[in-house]
Motif scaffolding. Sequence first.
Motif: not given
Length: 213
Positions: A71-75, A77-83
């Motif tokens: 996701q090119a983001n360290t946080m 947040e809404l919409g994040t897919v935890i992989r």
Amino acid sequence: MNSKLRESSRRLEDAVCDITVLAGEGKVLPLKKGQILRLIDVCGNQSGDVQIYNAHDRSERYSAPNTITAQANTMIELGTVIRSNDGRAMLTVIADTCGEHDTLGSGCSAEGNVVRYTGKTRYMHSCRDTFVRALIDYGMDKRDQTCNLNFFTKVILDDSGRLEFADGISGPGKYIEMRVEMDILFLLSDCAQLNNPCNDYNPTPIRMAVFDA
Ligand SMILES: [Zn+2]
């Protein structure tokens, strides 16, 4: 409402499982694909340290690098897919009233306490010890320690790459809701760390509510 924030339409009374974990305690929650998990910061600014395992192949587990890179983001947040370490989706964030959750600060440990806060803190609470105690019932041990998430915690990453625990942006009753994308073991350590502001110096309970699809 901020575009990163979204409330859930689910009612807590419809939860099929509703558990409150006290500060300093750990809990493994087995979850089925399709279920919804809501974590609630009961009193506000509490850190929920979490490890996640594929319920059927525990060598597949939460990966911070894969989650951050995709996701090119360290946080979180809404919409994040935890992989996972295989790059597969474990959880997807579908509602959040807090806004940001940390992937970088890691869990507190005896060794980390000493390095960060001097030797007198060695025997204070450590989430790493809580993780190990909780995993014993599932046939796992220290060697199964892996990356962890810190829900309701804010860690600032500055331009030079330095990390700093910050006062939280959470508050009483704020929550995050995630859809379960594979059968998992969700391990929560409700952090009782007293040496940095991750808990606002006041460790409090975290509530976990599960809804069927
Ligand atoms: Zn901790």
